[in-house]
Design an enzyme around this catalytic site. Structure first.
Site, PDB file in Angstrom:
ATOM      1  N   HIS A 254       0.868  -1.194   0.000  1.00 55.66           N
ATOM      2  CA  HIS A 254       0.000   0.000   0.000  1.00 55.66           C
ATOM      3  C   HIS A 254       0.892   1.228   0.000  1.00 55.66           C
ATOM      4  CE1 HIS A 254      -3.812  -2.129   1.023  1.00 55.66           C
ATOM      5  NE2 HIS A 254      -2.969  -3.008   1.526  1.00 55.66           N
TER       6      HIS A 254
ATOM      7  N   HIS B 194      -8.916  -8.165  -0.637  1.00 56.49           N
ATOM      8  CA  HIS B 194      -8.580  -8.267   0.784  1.00 56.49           C
ATOM      9  C   HIS B 194      -9.754  -9.025   1.409  1.00 56.49           C
ATOM     10  CE1 HIS B 194      -5.777  -4.965   0.123  1.00 56.49           C
ATOM     11  NE2 HIS B 194      -5.343  -5.064   1.365  1.00 56.49           N
TER      12      HIS B 194
ATOM     13  N   GLU C 296      -9.816 -10.284   7.108  1.00 61.34           N
ATOM     14  CA  GLU C 296      -8.695  -9.828   7.946  1.00 61.34           C
ATOM     15  C   GLU C 296      -9.220  -9.618   9.363  1.00 61.34           C
ATOM     16  OE1 GLU C 296      -6.697  -6.441   6.303  1.00 61.34           O
ATOM     17  OE2 GLU C 296      -5.120  -6.454   7.829  1.00 61.34           O
TER      18      GLU C 296
HETATM   19 ZN   LIG Z   1      -3.383  -4.895   2.222  1.00 58.81          ZN
END
Ligand SMILES: [Zn+2]
Length: 433
Positions: A77, A226, A229
């Site tokens: 990122h 993603h 998480e």
């Molecule tokens: Zn990430």
């Protein structure tokens, strides 16, 4: 140590079986063999077992040092990188990270701010020996109109040093804004980017995933998610992604990052998910340093009890392509990090047990992410390939992974580069206020 010449021979070099192609040699139990590498005009002209051919008098003896291909970092990122001094995570949690980053983005992410921090990150990655890097770009309106042009400029600027790719990043709820999301997918396609979202267990997840897949199919885009998480066992979006890939007949590449909750789920559920992931041809990237930082942080002065990483061993055993990558660097999602893929591999070895045996785990920072990113010839040393490699001091895994190897030599197109890490003070003026 590396001749500043168009052509030369390196002798007594230690190469790893999993990252070298076409070397006929006997590899030891750690996967290493001694070899000689001939470089001509910026490319590797031959790799032969050490001692099999006559060594020229001017060959450089590397004394058994390990040489690995340049790294491929498939999940970063760099649009967020290095904002920590002006926007730290107040409590080290995932929500703390999300809120702090959102506030900083809205207030501070001008094109110049993003460009300067991205360039800083790329200089670090390059100095550490990375040759290709994929970044996610926060693409919540109006940031997509700022960050995508910066990415395109940065990709041109860095071409030949770092092959830069980008994937858009937004919570999957954003896909409900159908017209806006279609416009974003078109913008990503125009930039030859990758379509990405963060999945959450929203009630209309399947419908939204179908929309993501249909836009990817329409524009011929690869996908990058993603997912999960969290330690919440109810988070099963990895399985939902695999199912959506199967029923949409998706033929592009899919990379899914994190998948932390999988490690907390009952075995039968895990097996079902892994079957589907394998069948759908989904690749998985674990982000061990960021997971260790954010996961199992309970905010009540207790000690974390789990590592946060997903089930890479079980995935690999089923033929699912698996990688590890840097993820965030010095931002609210991870307070540390410098895009050093040797550090990522060293930490992954400890956190994920990439050892005893090492086997082909080194591919997780080189050839496997290169395949996911469609980068032919990256992440492998081969005759006829580019002379892009890193020369370490270590001569064994225990030597290589015990020190930071700050004095490694990075060779690009056959020449040792000047390894200059940018000074943090360069960013000071961006951190004021
Ligand atoms: Zn990430």
């Amino acid at each position: 140590m590396i001749p500043d010449a168009a052509s030369y021979r390196l002798t007594n070099v230690r190469l790893h079986a999993s990252l070298t192609s076409g070397l006929a040699a006997t590899f030891d139990s750690d996967g290493f063999a001694l070899a000689d590498i001939t470089v001509a005009d910026g490319r590797i002209s031959s790799i032969v077992a050490h001692g099999r051919s006559k060594t020229p008098a001017d060959a450089v003896d590397l004394g058994g040092r390990i040489v690995l291909p340049c790294f491929v970092d498939c999940h970063t990122h760099i649009d967020k990188g290095h904002i920590w001094p002006r926007k730290p995570n107040p409590d080290g949690t995932f929500m703390g990270a999300l809120n702090a980053t959102g506030a900083d983005r809205a207030a501070r992410w001008s094109a110049e701010d993003v460009a300067r921090r991205m360039d800083f990150s790329l200089r670090s990655a390059y100095a550490h020996g990375t040759k290709a890097l994929r970044t996610h770009l926060d693409s919540v309106a109006p940031q997509e109109e700022i960050s995508w042009p910066v990415f395109e400029t940065m990709r041109d600027k860095w071409r030949g040093r770092i092959e830069l790719q980008a994937a858009c990043l937004l919570g999957i709820e954003g896909v409900r804004e159908t017209k806006w999301f279609e416009k974003l997918a078109k913008r990503v396609a125009d930039a030859k980017g990758v379509l990405g979202v963060v999945t959450y267990m929203v009630p209309d997840l399947e419908e939204l995933l179908d929309k993501v897949f249909s836009e990817a199919i329409k524009h011929g885009l690869d996908l990058d998610f993603h997912a999960d998480e969290t330690d919440d066992v109810a988070a099963i979006s990895l399985k939902k992604i695999a199912e959506a890939a199967l029923w949409n007949g998706f033929e592009g590449n899919i990379l899914v990052g994190h998948c932390c909750s999988l490690a907390r789920q009952p075995d039968l559920d895990v097996l079902d998910t892994l079957d589907k992931v394998a069948k759908a041809g989904v690749a998985v990237v674990s982000l061990p340093m960021c997971n260790l930082y954010l996961q199992d942080r309970r905010g009540d002065n207790t000690t974390p009890r789990w590592r946060g990483v997903t089930l890479l061993h079980e995935m690999k055993a089923r033929g699912i392509p698996v990688a590890v990558a840097s993820d965030n660097t010095r931002d609210p999602f991870y307070a540390y990090g410098d895009l050093d893929m040797l550090e990522v591999y060293r930490m992954a070895t400890r956190i994920l047990h990439f050892d005893h045996p090492v086997g082909d785990w080194p591919q997780a920072v080189a050839s496997t992410p290169a395949e996911v990113m469609r980068l032919d010839g990256f992440g492998t040393l081969a005759a006829g390939g580019a002379a892009d490699f890193v020369v370490f001091k270590g001569r064994s895994w225990t030597e290589l992974l015990s020190r930071p190897e700050s004095d490694r030599i990075v060779v690009r197109d056959g020449r040792a580069i000047e390894r200059k890490l940018p000074d943090y003070a360069e960013l000071d003026e961006l951190m004021v206020g």
